[in-house]
Design an enzyme around this catalytic site. Structure first.
Site, PDB file in Angstrom:
ATOM      1  N   PHE A 178       0.704  -1.270   0.011  1.00  0.00           N
ATOM      2  CA  PHE A 178       0.043  -0.031   0.018  1.00  0.00           C
ATOM      3  C   PHE A 178       0.976   1.229   0.222  1.00  0.00           C
ATOM      4  O   PHE A 178       1.861   1.341   0.725  1.00  0.00           O
ATOM      5  CB  PHE A 178      -1.045  -0.042   1.265  1.00  0.00           C
ATOM      6  CG  PHE A 178      -2.028   1.098   0.947  1.00  0.00           C
ATOM      7  CD1 PHE A 178      -3.072   0.514   0.221  1.00  0.00           C
ATOM      8  CD2 PHE A 178      -2.011   1.969   1.800  1.00  0.00           C
ATOM      9  CE1 PHE A 178      -4.471   1.544   0.250  1.00  0.00           C
ATOM     10  CE2 PHE A 178      -2.946   3.139   1.672  1.00  0.00           C
ATOM     11  CZ  PHE A 178      -4.176   2.807   0.820  1.00  0.00           C
ATOM     12  N   ALA A 213       0.256  -1.793   6.112  1.00  0.00           N
ATOM     13  CA  ALA A 213       1.132  -1.589   7.130  1.00  0.00           C
ATOM     14  C   ALA A 213       0.253  -2.580   8.338  1.00  0.00           C
ATOM     15  O   ALA A 213       1.114  -3.109   9.031  1.00  0.00           O
ATOM     16  CB  ALA A 213       0.892  -0.259   7.599  1.00  0.00           C
ATOM     17  N   PHE A 214      -0.970  -2.879   8.253  1.00  0.00           N
ATOM     18  CA  PHE A 214      -1.676  -3.423   9.515  1.00  0.00           C
ATOM     19  C   PHE A 214      -1.200  -4.986   9.263  1.00  0.00           C
ATOM     20  O   PHE A 214      -1.065  -5.698  10.287  1.00  0.00           O
ATOM     21  CB  PHE A 214      -3.029  -3.410   9.182  1.00  0.00           C
ATOM     22  CG  PHE A 214      -3.868  -3.937  10.312  1.00  0.00           C
ATOM     23  CD1 PHE A 214      -4.134  -3.050  11.258  1.00  0.00           C
ATOM     24  CD2 PHE A 214      -4.286  -5.173  10.444  1.00  0.00           C
ATOM     25  CE1 PHE A 214      -4.761  -3.280  12.556  1.00  0.00           C
ATOM     26  CE2 PHE A 214      -5.118  -5.531  11.552  1.00  0.00           C
ATOM     27  CZ  PHE A 214      -5.137  -4.676  12.757  1.00  0.00           C
ATOM     28  N   ILE A 273      -0.396   7.533   5.523  1.00  0.00           N
ATOM     29  CA  ILE A 273      -1.134   8.877   5.183  1.00  0.00           C
ATOM     30  C   ILE A 273      -2.254   9.035   5.705  1.00  0.00           C
ATOM     31  O   ILE A 273      -3.302   8.454   5.397  1.00  0.00           O
ATOM     32  CB  ILE A 273      -0.557   8.997   3.801  1.00  0.00           C
ATOM     33  CG1 ILE A 273       0.611   8.848   3.205  1.00  0.00           C
ATOM     34  CG2 ILE A 273      -0.659  10.640   3.505  1.00  0.00           C
ATOM     35  CD1 ILE A 273       0.920   8.883   1.888  1.00  0.00           C
ATOM     36  N   HIS A 286      -9.215   5.925  10.639  1.00  0.00           N
ATOM     37  CA  HIS A 286      -8.402   4.713  10.224  1.00  0.00           C
ATOM     38  C   HIS A 286      -7.011   4.753  10.407  1.00  0.00           C
ATOM     39  O   HIS A 286      -6.373   3.813  10.782  1.00  0.00           O
ATOM     40  CB  HIS A 286      -8.917   4.283   8.799  1.00  0.00           C
ATOM     41  CG  HIS A 286      -8.358   3.131   8.059  1.00  0.00           C
ATOM     42  ND1 HIS A 286      -8.642   1.903   8.728  1.00  0.00           N
ATOM     43  CD2 HIS A 286      -7.386   2.770   7.314  1.00  0.00           C
ATOM     44  CE1 HIS A 286      -7.894   0.784   7.969  1.00  0.00           C
ATOM     45  NE2 HIS A 286      -7.290   1.519   7.256  1.00  0.00           N
ATOM     46  N   PHE A 332      11.290  -0.338  13.195  1.00  0.00           N
ATOM     47  CA  PHE A 332      10.021   0.397  12.909  1.00  0.00           C
ATOM     48  C   PHE A 332      10.320   1.399  11.803  1.00  0.00           C
ATOM     49  O   PHE A 332      10.976   2.594  12.078  1.00  0.00           O
ATOM     50  CB  PHE A 332       9.133   0.737  14.055  1.00  0.00           C
ATOM     51  CG  PHE A 332       7.938   1.503  13.565  1.00  0.00           C
ATOM     52  CD1 PHE A 332       6.575   0.674  13.383  1.00  0.00           C
ATOM     53  CD2 PHE A 332       7.667   2.754  13.537  1.00  0.00           C
ATOM     54  CE1 PHE A 332       5.577   0.978  13.136  1.00  0.00           C
ATOM     55  CE2 PHE A 332       6.525   3.286  13.460  1.00  0.00           C
ATOM     56  CZ  PHE A 332       5.383   2.370  13.086  1.00  0.00           C
TER      57      PHE A 332
END
Length: 154
Positions: A22, A56-57, A82, A88, A113
């Protein structure tokens, strides 16, 4: 007194990278920066494994599996979240950060990270290789240093 510090010698280190698809126009630049940072510090291309995930999740689960495999001296996570018009953003950022931290703490392997959490596309672009440097490169250097710190503690 004993002082343990990491160094930036990447020779012989095996590094895993988990990168989000993403916002790939940003994450691909972070990935290029990370690979450049690793190889400039002596990590061989053959010792770098890149795994793509949807967003990212999903990063923490794959980072944890890679860390638990004990095949890697460190894991780098790269993504770009972003801010939009809904909450969300807050959930994804928070859970990605918690999950990456959990992966490191439960596996004993450094999990770095390198997920950008920005308010605007412009901020993300700046952190992916323009004005603010490349956060992928910075994550790579942190991974090398942390892998060497843990070697010093062994």
């Amino acid at each position: 007194m004993n002082v343990i510090e990491g160094n930036l010698v990447g020779t012989g280190l095996k590094i895993g990278i988990v990168v989000s698809r993403f916002n790939e126009f940003i994450t691909s630049k972070l990935l290029s920066g990370a690979i450049d940072g690793l190889t400039r510090h002596g990590v061989s291309d053959n010792d770098i494994t890149v795994t793509w995930v949807p967003g990212a999740f999903e990063i923490p689960l794959v980072a944890k599996k890679m860390a638990e495999s004990k095949q890697f001296d460190a894991i780098i996570t790269l993504g770009a979240v972003i801010r939009g018009a809904t909450s969300h953003f807050d959930y994804v950022c928070s859970e990605a950060a918690k999950g990456v931290s959990h992966a490191a703490l439960t596996s004993g392997v450094p999990v770095i990270f390198g997920v950008l959490t920005t308010d605007t596309i412009e901020q993300a672009i700046e952190r992916a290789g323009t004005k603010a440097g490349n956060k992928g490169w910075e994550a790579a250097v942190s991974a090398i240093e942390m892998a060497n710190v843990l070697r010093g503690l062994a």
